[in-house]
Design a protein around this motif. Sequence first.
Motif, short mmCIF file in Angstrom:
data_model
loop_
_atom_site.label_atom_id
_atom_site.label_comp_id
_atom_site.label_asym_id
_atom_site.label_seq_id
_atom_site.Cartn_x
_atom_site.Cartn_y
_atom_site.Cartn_z
N GLY A 86 0.82 -1.21 0.00
CA GLY A 86 0.00 0.00 0.00
C GLY A 86 0.85 1.25 0.00
N ILE A 87 1.90 1.26 0.82
CA ILE A 87 2.81 2.41 0.88
C ILE A 87 3.44 2.66 -0.49
N GLY A 88 3.81 1.58 -1.18
CA GLY A 88 4.40 1.73 -2.50
C GLY A 88 3.42 2.19 -3.56
N LEU A 89 2.15 1.84 -3.40
CA LEU A 89 1.14 2.18 -4.41
C LEU A 89 0.67 3.63 -4.33
N VAL A 90 0.63 4.21 -3.14
CA VAL A 90 0.08 5.56 -2.98
C VAL A 90 0.79 6.60 -3.86
N PRO A 91 2.12 6.67 -3.89
CA PRO A 91 2.76 7.65 -4.77
C PRO A 91 2.43 7.42 -6.26
N GLU A 92 2.29 6.17 -6.64
CA GLU A 92 1.93 5.85 -8.02
C GLU A 92 0.53 6.36 -8.34
N LEU A 93 -0.40 6.17 -7.41
CA LEU A 93 -1.77 6.65 -7.61
C LEU A 93 -1.84 8.17 -7.54
N ALA A 94 -1.01 8.78 -6.69
CA ALA A 94 -0.96 10.24 -6.61
C ALA A 94 -0.47 10.82 -7.93
N ALA A 95 0.52 10.18 -8.54
CA ALA A 95 1.02 10.63 -9.84
C ALA A 95 -0.07 10.48 -10.90
N LEU A 96 -0.85 9.42 -10.81
CA LEU A 96 -1.97 9.22 -11.71
C LEU A 96 -3.00 10.34 -11.55
N ALA A 97 -3.27 10.72 -10.32
CA ALA A 97 -4.21 11.82 -10.05
C ALA A 97 -3.67 13.13 -10.64
N ASP A 98 -2.38 13.37 -10.48
CA ASP A 98 -1.77 14.58 -11.03
C ASP A 98 -1.86 14.60 -12.55
N ARG A 99 -1.60 13.46 -13.17
CA ARG A 99 -1.69 13.39 -14.64
C ARG A 99 -3.13 13.61 -15.10
N ASN A 100 -4.08 13.06 -14.36
CA ASN A 100 -5.48 13.25 -14.71
C ASN A 100 -5.85 14.74 -14.64
N ASP A 101 -5.44 15.40 -13.57
CA ASP A 101 -5.70 16.84 -13.45
C ASP A 101 -5.05 17.61 -14.58
N ALA A 102 -3.81 17.25 -14.92
CA ALA A 102 -3.10 17.95 -15.99
C ALA A 102 -3.84 17.81 -17.32
N GLU A 103 -4.38 16.63 -17.58
CA GLU A 103 -5.12 16.42 -18.83
C GLU A 103 -6.26 17.42 -18.98
N PHE A 104 -6.90 17.75 -17.88
CA PHE A 104 -8.06 18.64 -17.94
C PHE A 104 -7.70 20.11 -17.76
N PHE A 105 -6.65 20.41 -17.00
CA PHE A 105 -6.41 21.80 -16.62
C PHE A 105 -5.14 22.42 -17.17
N GLU A 106 -4.32 21.66 -17.91
CA GLU A 106 -3.08 22.23 -18.43
C GLU A 106 -3.34 23.29 -19.50
#
Length: 134
Positions: free
Chosen positions: A85-105
């Motif tokens: 779980g500890i290893g997955l959270v940064p990966e999912l956070a990066a996914l969230a950031d990429r998702n936001d970038a797709e819409f707001f960049e």
Amino acid sequence: MVSNHVSHAFAVKLSAMDVTVAEWTLLRVLYGKQPTPPSRIADEMGMSRGAITKLADRLIAKSLVARKASTDDGRSQTLALTDRGIGLVPELAALADRNDAEFFECLGEEERETLKRLLQGLAERGHMTTLPLG
């Protein structure tokens, strides 16, 4: 409409990682914390203890969260992320950031700051202090 599209796109991306939005939220809340009682997590997330238990059960089945007896009181339990779980959270956070970038960049820096300020103001005025996870 924008919120729905952003949220849906993120949910689809998470589902490819076998995680729901609600599970992601619990993982994020547990990240970097000492083992925490489910009641405290429920209060922090604005959810019922039963809902936290159901989420935790799903994440335990995925080996992302562990439930243990409290060191302070053997009758109570705590939740904590597993190493996986500890290893997955940064990966999912990066996914969230990429998702936001797709819409707001497409917005300039000043436009993003204005949008952020306006949304924070709406959240404050509406007393939106927890996530509506259902």
